[in-house]
Design an enzyme around this catalytic site. Structure first.
Site, PDB file in Angstrom:
ATOM      1  N   SER A  13      33.216  47.523  49.261  1.00 28.95           N
ATOM      2  CA  SER A  13      32.412  46.365  49.682  1.00 28.95           C
ATOM      3  C   SER A  13      32.855  45.097  48.952  1.00 28.95           C
ATOM      4  O   SER A  13      32.810  43.999  49.525  1.00 28.95           O
ATOM      5  CB  SER A  13      30.910  46.625  49.506  1.00 28.95           C
ATOM      6  OG  SER A  13      30.572  46.720  48.148  1.00 28.95           O
ATOM      7  N   ARG A  86      41.086  54.632  38.453  1.00 28.85           N
ATOM      8  CA  ARG A  86      42.152  55.259  37.654  1.00 28.85           C
ATOM      9  C   ARG A  86      42.647  54.271  36.609  1.00 28.85           C
ATOM     10  O   ARG A  86      42.662  53.067  36.859  1.00 28.85           O
ATOM     11  CB  ARG A  86      43.329  55.620  38.556  1.00 28.85           C
ATOM     12  CG  ARG A  86      43.004  56.694  39.545  1.00 28.85           C
ATOM     13  CD  ARG A  86      43.171  58.044  38.899  1.00 28.85           C
ATOM     14  NE  ARG A  86      42.306  59.007  39.553  1.00 28.85           N
ATOM     15  CZ  ARG A  86      42.151  60.243  39.118  1.00 28.85           C
ATOM     16  NH1 ARG A  86      42.785  60.655  38.048  1.00 28.85           N
ATOM     17  NH2 ARG A  86      41.353  61.071  39.744  1.00 28.85           N
ATOM     18  N   LEU A  87      43.102  54.814  35.490  1.00 23.61           N
ATOM     19  CA  LEU A  87      43.711  53.947  34.478  1.00 23.61           C
ATOM     20  C   LEU A  87      44.992  53.353  35.055  1.00 23.61           C
ATOM     21  O   LEU A  87      45.762  54.042  35.722  1.00 23.61           O
ATOM     22  CB  LEU A  87      44.043  54.770  33.230  1.00 23.61           C
ATOM     23  CG  LEU A  87      44.534  53.990  32.011  1.00 23.61           C
ATOM     24  CD1 LEU A  87      43.462  53.018  31.528  1.00 23.61           C
ATOM     25  CD2 LEU A  87      44.899  54.934  30.885  1.00 23.61           C
ATOM     26  N   ILE A  88      45.191  52.069  34.803  1.00 21.22           N
ATOM     27  CA  ILE A  88      46.365  51.392  35.350  1.00 21.22           C
ATOM     28  C   ILE A  88      47.562  51.669  34.446  1.00 21.22           C
ATOM     29  O   ILE A  88      47.495  51.461  33.229  1.00 21.22           O
ATOM     30  CB  ILE A  88      46.046  49.879  35.435  1.00 21.22           C
ATOM     31  CG1 ILE A  88      45.203  49.627  36.662  1.00 21.22           C
ATOM     32  CG2 ILE A  88      47.263  49.023  35.468  1.00 21.22           C
ATOM     33  CD1 ILE A  88      45.935  49.755  37.971  1.00 21.22           C
ATOM     34  N   HIS A 104      33.909  45.122  36.159  1.00 25.99           N
ATOM     35  CA  HIS A 104      33.210  46.271  35.579  1.00 25.99           C
ATOM     36  C   HIS A 104      31.705  46.050  35.722  1.00 25.99           C
ATOM     37  O   HIS A 104      31.208  44.964  35.407  1.00 25.99           O
ATOM     38  CB  HIS A 104      33.586  46.419  34.097  1.00 25.99           C
ATOM     39  CG  HIS A 104      33.018  47.654  33.495  1.00 25.99           C
ATOM     40  ND1 HIS A 104      33.579  48.899  33.689  1.00 25.99           N
ATOM     41  CD2 HIS A 104      31.909  47.856  32.748  1.00 25.99           C
ATOM     42  CE1 HIS A 104      32.846  49.809  33.067  1.00 25.99           C
ATOM     43  NE2 HIS A 104      31.828  49.203  32.491  1.00 25.99           N
TER      44      HIS A 104
HETATM   45  C1  GRF Z   1      31.500  48.070  41.835  1.00 24.67           C
HETATM   46  O1  GRF Z   1      30.205  48.096  41.299  1.00 24.67           O
HETATM   47  C2  GRF Z   1      32.516  47.792  40.771  1.00 24.67           C
HETATM   48  O2  GRF Z   1      32.060  46.972  39.750  1.00 24.67           O
HETATM   49  C3  GRF Z   1      32.760  49.157  40.215  1.00 24.67           C
HETATM   50  O3  GRF Z   1      32.727  50.013  41.321  1.00 24.67           O
HETATM   51  C4  GRF Z   1      31.901  49.451  42.326  1.00 24.67           C
HETATM   52  C5  GRF Z   1      32.716  49.388  43.582  1.00 24.67           C
HETATM   53  O4  GRF Z   1      31.929  49.101  44.699  1.00 24.67           O
HETATM   54  N1  GRF Z   1      33.931  49.173  39.405  1.00 24.67           N
HETATM   55  P1  GRF Z   1      32.616  48.793  46.082  1.00 24.67           P
HETATM   56  O5  GRF Z   1      33.617  49.889  46.366  1.00 24.67           O
HETATM   57  O6  GRF Z   1      33.276  47.453  45.967  1.00 24.67           O
HETATM   58  O7  GRF Z   1      31.512  48.774  47.077  1.00 24.67           O
END
Ligand code: GRF
Length: 189
Positions: A13, A86-88, A104
Site C-alpha cells: 500500500s 529482508r536485510l539489504i 520503519h
Molecule cells: C509498513 O507499515 C512499513 O512501515 C513496514 O511494513 C508495512 C508495509 O505495508 N515496514 P504496505 O505493504 O506498504 O502496505
C-alpha cells in the site's frame, strides 16, 4: 529526472501511495518494483498502476549482483524499501551509497532490529504499554534499522488500542509523510 525503484515484500500500500503521489511529477518516477515474494499484493498493485514489477528469489537479493545489473539497466537512481522484509546486501549499499531509504513502523531506535517488522513491531509496542509510537524514515546501511534518520512522526496510543488499530494509525502517518519526505530527499541526491 530521478528514477526510483521500490522493494516491497507484502501488500504494497505504501508503494501504491508513492506511485500515485509521483504520477504526474516530471522530475520523479517510480520506475520499477522489486519483490522477493511471488504472492505479494504489491505485484497486482504494480500491474494496475502500469509499473513493471520483478520477482527475484531471496538468494538473488542476497547475492545482489544480478539485481544491481538490472537496476542499472533501468537507470535507477535510488531505492525505496517499503515493507521489504529482508536485510539489504552490502552490494546494494555500496552501489547505491546513501541512496537507499527505508520506512520503519516505530520510533527507532526503539523497536528496531532483526525480527522487528510489520505486526511484530506493533504487538511488542502494545505489550509494553507504550503511550506513543510512530514512523521512522531513514537511510539504509549494513545493519537493520540503524542508518541516519531523515524523519520521524508520532501518534498517540490509547489504552484500548490493539496492534491492528495501531497498524492503521501508523499507515496513516506513512501515507501522509513518506511521499513528501522522499520528494525532499531525492532533490538532495
Ligand atoms: C509498513 O507499515 C512499513 O512501515 C513496514 O511494513 C508495512 C508495509 O505495508 N515496514 P504496505 O505493504 O506498504 O502496505
Amino acid at each position: 529526472m530521478k528514477r526510483i525503484a521500490i522493494f516491497a515484500s507484502g501488500s504494497g500500500s505504501n508503494a501504491e501511495n508513492l506511485a500515485l503521489y509521483f504520477k504526474n511529477n516530471p522530475d520523479i518516477e517510480i520506475a520499477a518494483i522489486y519483490t522477493n515474494n511471488a504472492e505479494a499484493g504489491v505485484i497486482g498493485r504494480a500491474s494496475r498502476l502500469g509499473i513493471p514489477s520483478f520477482i527475484y528469489s531471496i538468494n538473488d537479493f542476497k547475492e545482489a549482483l544480478s539485481i544491481v545489473t538490472h537496476l542499472q539497466s533501468l537507470s535507477i537512481d535510488a531505492i525505496i524499501l517499503a515493507g521489504f522484509l529482508r536485510l539489504i546486501s552490502p552490494v546494494f549499499i555500496q552501489t547505491y551509497k546513501d541512496k537507499i531509504v527505508n520506512i520503519h513502523p516505530a520510533l527507532l531506535p526503539k523497536y528496531g532490529g532483526k525480527g522487528m517488522y510489520g505486526m511484530h513491531v506493533h504487538r511488542e509496542v502494545i505489550k509494553n504499554n507504550e503511550t506513543e509510537s510512530g514512523i521512522t524514515i531513514h537511510l539504509v546501511n549494513e545493519k537493520y534499522d540503524e542508518g541516519t534518520t531523515l524523519f520521524q512522526a508520532k501518534c498517540d496510543i490509547d489504552p484500548f488500542d490493539t496492534p491492528e488499530l495501531l497498524a492503521e494509525k501508523i499507515h496513516e502517518l506513512e501515507y501522509k509523510y513518506f511521499p513528501i519526505v522522499i520528494e525532499n530527499w531525492i532533490h538532495t541526491l
